[in-house]
Design a protein around this motif. Structure first.
Motif, PDB file in Angstrom:
ATOM      1  N   VAL A  56       0.834  -1.195   0.000  1.00  0.00           N
ATOM      2  CA  VAL A  56       0.000   0.000   0.000  1.00  0.00           C
ATOM      3  C   VAL A  56       0.874   1.252   0.000  1.00  0.00           C
ATOM      4  O   VAL A  56       0.576   2.232  -0.675  1.00  0.00           O
ATOM      5  N   LEU A  57       1.980   1.223   0.743  1.00  0.00           N
ATOM      6  CA  LEU A  57       2.851   2.394   0.834  1.00  0.00           C
ATOM      7  C   LEU A  57       3.809   2.541  -0.338  1.00  0.00           C
ATOM      8  O   LEU A  57       4.392   3.599  -0.531  1.00  0.00           O
ATOM      9  N   GLY A  58       4.015   1.481  -1.126  1.00  0.00           N
ATOM     10  CA  GLY A  58       4.977   1.518  -2.221  1.00  0.00           C
ATOM     11  C   GLY A  58       4.829   2.712  -3.150  1.00  0.00           C
ATOM     12  O   GLY A  58       5.789   3.459  -3.361  1.00  0.00           O
ATOM     13  N   PRO A  59       3.661   2.943  -3.733  1.00  0.00           N
ATOM     14  CA  PRO A  59       3.511   4.082  -4.638  1.00  0.00           C
ATOM     15  C   PRO A  59       3.761   5.427  -3.959  1.00  0.00           C
ATOM     16  O   PRO A  59       4.365   6.324  -4.550  1.00  0.00           O
ATOM     17  N   LEU A  60       3.324   5.567  -2.723  1.00  0.00           N
ATOM     18  CA  LEU A  60       3.549   6.825  -2.001  1.00  0.00           C
ATOM     19  C   LEU A  60       5.038   7.055  -1.761  1.00  0.00           C
ATOM     20  O   LEU A  60       5.560   8.146  -2.000  1.00  0.00           O
ATOM     21  N   LEU A  61       5.752   6.027  -1.302  1.00  0.00           N
ATOM     22  CA  LEU A  61       7.181   6.180  -1.034  1.00  0.00           C
ATOM     23  C   LEU A  61       7.959   6.437  -2.316  1.00  0.00           C
ATOM     24  O   LEU A  61       8.921   7.203  -2.331  1.00  0.00           O
ATOM     25  N   PHE A  62       7.554   5.809  -3.413  1.00  0.00           N
ATOM     26  CA  PHE A  62       8.213   6.060  -4.695  1.00  0.00           C
ATOM     27  C   PHE A  62       7.992   7.511  -5.123  1.00  0.00           C
ATOM     28  O   PHE A  62       8.910   8.176  -5.594  1.00  0.00           O
ATOM     29  N   ALA A  63       6.782   8.021  -4.951  1.00  0.00           N
ATOM     30  CA  ALA A  63       6.492   9.419  -5.293  1.00  0.00           C
ATOM     31  C   ALA A  63       7.330  10.372  -4.448  1.00  0.00           C
ATOM     32  O   ALA A  63       7.848  11.373  -4.959  1.00  0.00           O
ATOM     33  N   VAL A  64       7.477  10.067  -3.175  1.00  0.00           N
ATOM     34  CA  VAL A  64       8.304  10.908  -2.295  1.00  0.00           C
ATOM     35  C   VAL A  64       9.755  10.883  -2.774  1.00  0.00           C
ATOM     36  O   VAL A  64      10.427  11.912  -2.814  1.00  0.00           O
ATOM     37  N   TYR A  65      10.241   9.716  -3.159  1.00  0.00           N
ATOM     38  CA  TYR A  65      11.609   9.570  -3.648  1.00  0.00           C
ATOM     39  C   TYR A  65      11.841  10.399  -4.911  1.00  0.00           C
ATOM     40  O   TYR A  65      12.890  11.020  -5.080  1.00  0.00           O
ATOM     41  N   CYS A  66      10.859  10.409  -5.799  1.00  0.00           N
ATOM     42  CA  CYS A  66      11.008  11.100  -7.087  1.00  0.00           C
ATOM     43  C   CYS A  66      10.577  12.555  -7.075  1.00  0.00           C
ATOM     44  O   CYS A  66      10.851  13.290  -8.020  1.00  0.00           O
ATOM     45  N   SER A  67       9.904  12.997  -6.038  1.00  0.00           N
ATOM     46  CA  SER A  67       9.326  14.348  -6.054  1.00  0.00           C
ATOM     47  C   SER A  67      10.333  15.478  -6.244  1.00  0.00           C
ATOM     48  O   SER A  67      10.006  16.470  -6.894  1.00  0.00           O
ATOM     49  N   HIS A 117       6.332  15.710 -17.659  1.00  0.00           N
ATOM     50  CA  HIS A 117       5.216  14.828 -17.315  1.00  0.00           C
ATOM     51  C   HIS A 117       5.822  13.596 -16.651  1.00  0.00           C
ATOM     52  O   HIS A 117       6.761  13.007 -17.184  1.00  0.00           O
ATOM     53  N   GLN A 118       5.314  13.240 -15.471  1.00  0.00           N
ATOM     54  CA  GLN A 118       5.804  12.058 -14.771  1.00  0.00           C
ATOM     55  C   GLN A 118       4.667  11.067 -14.612  1.00  0.00           C
ATOM     56  O   GLN A 118       3.551  11.437 -14.274  1.00  0.00           O
ATOM     57  N   TYR A 119       4.985   9.811 -14.864  1.00  0.00           N
ATOM     58  CA  TYR A 119       4.041   8.727 -14.616  1.00  0.00           C
ATOM     59  C   TYR A 119       4.846   7.532 -14.135  1.00  0.00           C
ATOM     60  O   TYR A 119       5.750   7.067 -14.834  1.00  0.00           O
ATOM     61  N   THR A 120       4.580   7.064 -12.981  1.00  0.00           N
ATOM     62  CA  THR A 120       5.312   6.003 -12.292  1.00  0.00           C
ATOM     63  C   THR A 120       6.810   6.273 -12.389  1.00  0.00           C
ATOM     64  O   THR A 120       7.279   7.254 -11.863  1.00  0.00           O
TER      65      THR A 120
END
Length: 117
Positions: A41-52, A66-69
């Motif tokens: 559940v946290l994977g996408p959120l943590l990845f977004a934080v890493y890439c932000s 444009h960013q997607y995954t």
């Protein structure tokens, strides 16, 4: 982040182990040194934080993106008679993005590969 929230995230990302099971056979466990559990559940959120931070770096160069995954596209309008200027902006932008991830790698002790075309 500090306190209980930090401890919770740390416990989620550290001391993880995995094994492979096929039928009745099971491999020995291996400690995972890097990464985020896939399918979590946290994977996408943590990845977004890493890439932000990448978005801020790109925007600071006046480049649209444009960013997607795990994919980032850069968009920059250029004059046909002065593409060298636009390409120099893109080169500086991608160099700074590499620096951001290079800094993450040094802090985290992880390998990270990026492909720039």
């Amino acid at each position: 982040m500090s306190g209980t929230a930090l401890l919770w995230i740390q416990s989620y990302l550290t001391e993880r182990r995995q094994f492979v099971k096929l039928g009745q056979h099971k491999s020995s466990e291996t400690k995972l040194e890097v990464g985020i559990p896939q399918g979590s559940v946290l994977g996408p959120l943590l990845f977004a934080v890493y890439c932000s931070p990448v978005a801020d770096v790109i925007t600071s160069h006046g480049v649209r993106h444009h960013q997607y995954t795990d994919d980032t596209q850069l968009h920059l309008a250029m004059r046909a008679d002065n593409t060298a200027y636009g390409l120099s902006i893109l080169a500086a932008c991608t160099a700074d993005v590499k620096l951001v991830f290079g800094d993450y790698n040094r802090k985290c002790g992880q390998g990270f590969n990026m492909l720039f075309l």
